[in-house]
Write a protein that holds these residues in place. Structure first.
Motif, short mmCIF file in Angstrom:
data_model
loop_
_atom_site.label_atom_id
_atom_site.label_comp_id
_atom_site.label_asym_id
_atom_site.label_seq_id
_atom_site.Cartn_x
_atom_site.Cartn_y
_atom_site.Cartn_z
N ARG A 294 -99.66 -69.16 21.13
CA ARG A 294 -99.00 -70.02 20.14
C ARG A 294 -97.59 -69.51 19.82
NH1 ARG A 294 -101.89 -68.79 16.06
NH2 ARG A 294 -100.32 -67.55 15.02
N GLU A 295 -97.45 -68.20 19.60
CA GLU A 295 -96.15 -67.64 19.24
C GLU A 295 -95.13 -67.79 20.35
OE1 GLU A 295 -97.86 -64.17 16.23
OE2 GLU A 295 -96.85 -63.57 18.08
N GLU A 296 -95.55 -67.58 21.60
CA GLU A 296 -94.60 -67.58 22.71
C GLU A 296 -94.33 -68.96 23.29
OE1 GLU A 296 -95.56 -64.66 25.66
OE2 GLU A 296 -95.35 -63.01 24.24
N THR A 297 -95.30 -69.87 23.20
CA THR A 297 -95.15 -71.18 23.86
C THR A 297 -95.32 -72.37 22.93
OG1 THR A 297 -97.49 -71.44 24.42
CG2 THR A 297 -96.12 -70.18 25.98
N ILE B 262 -95.16 -77.87 24.36
CA ILE B 262 -94.59 -76.57 24.69
C ILE B 262 -93.23 -76.41 24.03
CG2 ILE B 262 -93.80 -75.09 26.57
CD1 ILE B 262 -95.95 -76.56 28.32
N ASP B 263 -93.10 -75.34 23.27
CA ASP B 263 -91.88 -75.06 22.52
C ASP B 263 -91.58 -73.57 22.61
OD1 ASP B 263 -89.76 -74.81 20.75
OD2 ASP B 263 -90.95 -75.30 18.97
N ILE B 264 -90.59 -73.22 23.41
CA ILE B 264 -90.24 -71.80 23.59
C ILE B 264 -89.04 -71.39 22.73
CG2 ILE B 264 -91.24 -71.66 25.90
CD1 ILE B 264 -88.33 -71.86 26.99
N SER B 265 -88.61 -72.27 21.84
CA SER B 265 -87.46 -71.93 20.98
C SER B 265 -87.87 -70.82 20.00
CB SER B 265 -86.99 -73.16 20.21
OG SER B 265 -87.99 -73.62 19.34
N PRO B 266 -86.89 -70.04 19.53
CA PRO B 266 -87.21 -68.95 18.59
C PRO B 266 -87.80 -69.52 17.30
CG PRO B 266 -84.83 -69.12 18.92
CD PRO B 266 -85.47 -70.12 19.81
N LYS B 267 -88.81 -68.83 16.78
CA LYS B 267 -89.40 -69.21 15.51
C LYS B 267 -88.73 -68.39 14.42
CE LYS B 267 -92.22 -71.44 18.20
NZ LYS B 267 -91.52 -71.43 19.45
N GLU B 268 -88.92 -68.78 13.18
CA GLU B 268 -88.29 -68.09 12.06
C GLU B 268 -88.63 -66.60 12.08
OE1 GLU B 268 -88.44 -68.16 7.22
OE2 GLU B 268 -88.68 -70.06 8.28
N GLY B 269 -87.60 -65.77 12.07
CA GLY B 269 -87.79 -64.33 12.04
C GLY B 269 -88.12 -63.70 13.38
N THR B 270 -88.12 -64.48 14.47
CA THR B 270 -88.42 -63.92 15.77
C THR B 270 -87.38 -64.38 16.78
OG1 THR B 270 -89.79 -65.78 16.47
CG2 THR B 270 -90.91 -64.00 15.31
N LYS B 271 -87.38 -63.72 17.92
CA LYS B 271 -86.51 -64.17 19.00
C LYS B 271 -87.37 -64.86 20.06
CE LYS B 271 -86.59 -59.81 21.56
NZ LYS B 271 -87.41 -60.24 22.66
N ALA B 272 -86.76 -65.72 20.84
CA ALA B 272 -87.48 -66.40 21.90
C ALA B 272 -87.86 -65.40 22.98
CB ALA B 272 -86.64 -67.53 22.48
N GLU B 273 -89.07 -65.52 23.50
CA GLU B 273 -89.52 -64.66 24.59
C GLU B 273 -88.98 -65.14 25.93
OE1 GLU B 273 -91.54 -61.90 24.57
OE2 GLU B 273 -91.63 -61.90 22.40
N PHE B 274 -88.79 -66.45 26.05
CA PHE B 274 -88.42 -67.06 27.33
C PHE B 274 -87.22 -67.96 27.14
CE2 PHE B 274 -93.08 -66.54 27.24
CZ PHE B 274 -93.22 -65.63 28.26
N ASP B 275 -86.41 -68.13 28.21
CA ASP B 275 -85.28 -69.06 28.11
C ASP B 275 -85.56 -70.36 28.88
OD1 ASP B 275 -84.87 -68.28 30.75
OD2 ASP B 275 -82.92 -67.39 30.39
#
Length: 178
Positions: free
Chosen positions: A69-72, A123-136
């Motif tokens: 969930r966090e990454e994708t 599928i949403d790989i954009s950065p979430k609040e307080g985190t950076k995106a794992e994938f571009d």
């Protein structure tokens, strides 16, 4: 400038984490492209399946669902397999103290196969609040292609995993169960 001390592989711990093979209805496997600073120019693009750490007292299956969930952004899944063993890899000497935030010598991973029940718009790989995106970026890849997309030091683990989960990475037909 003084020479930096050599890291002793034995003083760095192994990170305990989970990995997820996400399989769509066509039998393709989700991979995301990471671009860590240590990769260029030695490794180029780095593709991998979702993975991440297990929090204190967190069961591996719950960690796998959380990391996915966090990454994708994906939550619409069914767990269809759990690897019976913990699989491990170690970093090559040149990446000790650099990759894995410099804190680990490798990873010990519990892997899960999950069938994706949603559609690609989930599928949403954009950065979430307080985190950076794992994938571009990300893509669906044929299972047999996945090990070749991976950095060489993880390739044996991915070859083992794709072989052991191959029976799960089949297209879903109207006659076959999800």
């Amino acid at each position: 400038m003084p020479d930096l001390p050599q890291l002793d592989r034995n003083t760095l711990p192994i990170r305990v984490c989970v990995g997820i093979m996400l399989i769509n209805r066509d039998g393709l496997v989700w991979v995301g492209r990471r671009r860590p600073k240590w990769a260029a120019p030695h490794h180029g693009d780095i593709w991998q399946m979702p993975q991440g750490g297990i929090e204190k007292f967190e069961p591996p299956r719950i960690a796998a669902l959380r990391e996915l969930r966090e990454e994708t952004g994906v939550t619409n899944v069914e767990v269809v397999g759990e690897h019976p063993q913990w699989l491990s890899y170690e970093l090559p000497e040149g990446l000790l103290g650099i990759a894995l935030k410099g804190r680990y010598r490798g990873q010990r991973q519990k892997w899960f196969a999950m069938r994706f029940l949603g559609d690609d718009s989930e599928i949403d790989i954009s950065p979430k609040e307080g985190t950076k995106a794992e994938f571009d970026t990300w893509k669906w890849a044929p299972l047999q292609d996945v090990p070749e997309l991976i950095v060489p030091f993880k390739r044996a683990l991915y070859q083992r995993l794709t072989g052991d989960f191959a029976h799960l990475a089949q297209p879903v037909t109207e006659e076959s169960p999800i």
